[in-house]
Design an enzyme around this catalytic site. Structure first.
Site, short mmCIF file in Angstrom:
data_model
loop_
_atom_site.label_atom_id
_atom_site.label_comp_id
_atom_site.label_asym_id
_atom_site.label_seq_id
_atom_site.Cartn_x
_atom_site.Cartn_y
_atom_site.Cartn_z
N GLU A 118 -9.84 -0.71 4.51
CA GLU A 118 -10.46 -0.09 5.67
C GLU A 118 -11.76 -0.81 6.05
OE1 GLU A 118 -8.63 1.80 7.27
OE2 GLU A 118 -8.15 3.72 6.34
N ASN A 151 -8.09 0.39 13.66
CA ASN A 151 -9.48 0.13 13.24
C ASN A 151 -9.64 -1.24 12.59
OD1 ASN A 151 -8.15 0.47 10.87
ND2 ASN A 151 -9.37 2.18 10.11
N HIS A 182 -7.78 -2.31 10.02
CA HIS A 182 -7.44 -2.37 8.60
C HIS A 182 -6.22 -3.25 8.35
CE1 HIS A 182 -4.74 1.55 8.62
NE2 HIS A 182 -4.03 0.49 8.95
N ASP A 238 0.83 -1.20 0.00
CA ASP A 238 0.00 0.00 0.00
C ASP A 238 0.87 1.25 0.00
OD1 ASP A 238 0.99 -0.23 2.56
OD2 ASP A 238 -0.94 -0.25 3.57
C1 F6R Z 1 1.40 -0.08 6.27
C2 F6R Z 1 0.15 -0.83 6.41
C3 F6R Z 1 -0.76 -0.59 7.55
C4 F6R Z 1 -0.06 -0.88 8.89
C5 F6R Z 1 -0.99 -0.67 10.07
C6 F6R Z 1 -0.28 -0.82 11.40
O1 F6R Z 1 2.04 -0.43 5.05
O2 F6R Z 1 -0.15 -1.63 5.56
O3 F6R Z 1 -1.89 -1.39 7.42
O4 F6R Z 1 0.41 -2.21 8.88
O5 F6R Z 1 -1.59 0.58 10.01
O6 F6R Z 1 0.70 0.18 11.50
P1 F6R Z 1 1.78 0.15 12.68
O7 F6R Z 1 2.61 -1.08 12.46
O8 F6R Z 1 2.58 1.41 12.48
O9 F6R Z 1 1.02 0.11 13.94
#
Ligand code: F6R
Length: 239
Positions: A142, A135, A137, A66
């Site tokens: 999302e 959340n 995701h 992403d």
């Molecule tokens: C980032 C991604 C997001 C993160 C998620 C958790 O490439 O795909 O889905 O994995 O937001 O983020 P952290 O690890 O910073 O808590």
């Protein structure tokens, strides 16, 4: 399957070992690696082991998970920049090995088509290593996402744009994301879903113990047969 570790270091060591083992067994593996804080130490350990044991990543294909729309690749805070610093540069990964969303592209639908094609050409992901948003995701899939979607552009949840500020040194306008879809992640031969820290405990409980629903995209991943859920004690505290 759920595996718990006493802390972030142990969790990261385990995940790194899995990645290196996969590449040893299958040098032309297709990997999809998340950005974000959670896998940061995993990537450092992957690099350490790969260097110590001379494990070549020269035949690996990387498919981007992403990216923030409008954030240039070269900008600290972009998913690409993070992976470049942590994995691509230290492991001397060549550009032709990396298929990553260019979120600055004029035609984002074309970008989605291009990455869908790259993944199709690569066959199938051997491993998707993903984190979980507060959340629920996965990537930028999302809450409420259509699980049949492939790569798509998405309006980011408010929690995602607020939490996302942690990756940038100055306040940054974040509104849209571009992401592989759940359909593509769910087709991976192996998925590792990692979570660390107290702040992830509530969403991990929802993802693992409430009915599977696209309201918590991580629940779709967690219920998948080939998924390893890796938690440290703090993230597992509400189970
Ligand atoms: C980032 C991604 C997001 C993160 C998620 C958790 O490439 O795909 O889905 O994995 O937001 O983020 P952290 O690890 O910073 O808590």
């Amino acid at each position: 399957m759920i595996t718990k570790f006493k802390n972030y270091q142990e969790l990261s060591k385990f995940a790194a070992g899995k990645i290196v083992q996969l590449v040893k067994n299958k040098p032309a593996a297709v990997l999809c690696l998340a950005g974000g804080d959670t896998p940061a130490l995993t990537y450092d350990i992957v690099v350490e082991i790969a260097m110590a044991e001379s494990v070549s990543f020269a035949a690996v294909t990387f498919i981007g998970l992403d990216e923030w729309v409008g954030i240039e690749r070269a900008m600290p805070g972009s998913c690409y920049h993070f992976l470049q610093q942590k994995i691509f540069d230290p492991l001397h990964i060549q550009q032709h090995q990396v298929h990553f969303f260019d979120s600055g592209a004029h035609d984002l639908q074309k970008e989605c088509d291009r990455i869908n094609k790259s993944l199709e050409n690569a066959g199938c992901l051997d491993l998707a290593l993903v984190g979980i948003g507060l959340n629920g995701h996965i990537g930028f899939n999302e809450p409420g996402v259509d699980p049949l979607l492939k790569a798509h552009v998405v309006e980011l949840d408010q929690l995602t744009t607020a939490t996302g500020q942690k990756y940038f040194t100055t306040s940054t306008a974040l509104a849209l994301g571009i992401t592989l879809g759940m359909a593509q992640i769910l087709e991976a031969r192996n998925v590792m879903l990692m979570a660390s820290g107290k702040k992830k405990a509530a969403i991990i409980r929802k993802a693992l113990q409430e009915p599977v629903s696209n309201a918590v995209p991580a629940s779709l991943i967690a219920s998948h047969a080939n998924t390893l859920v890796l938690l440290d004690d703090e993230a597992a505290a509400e189970l």
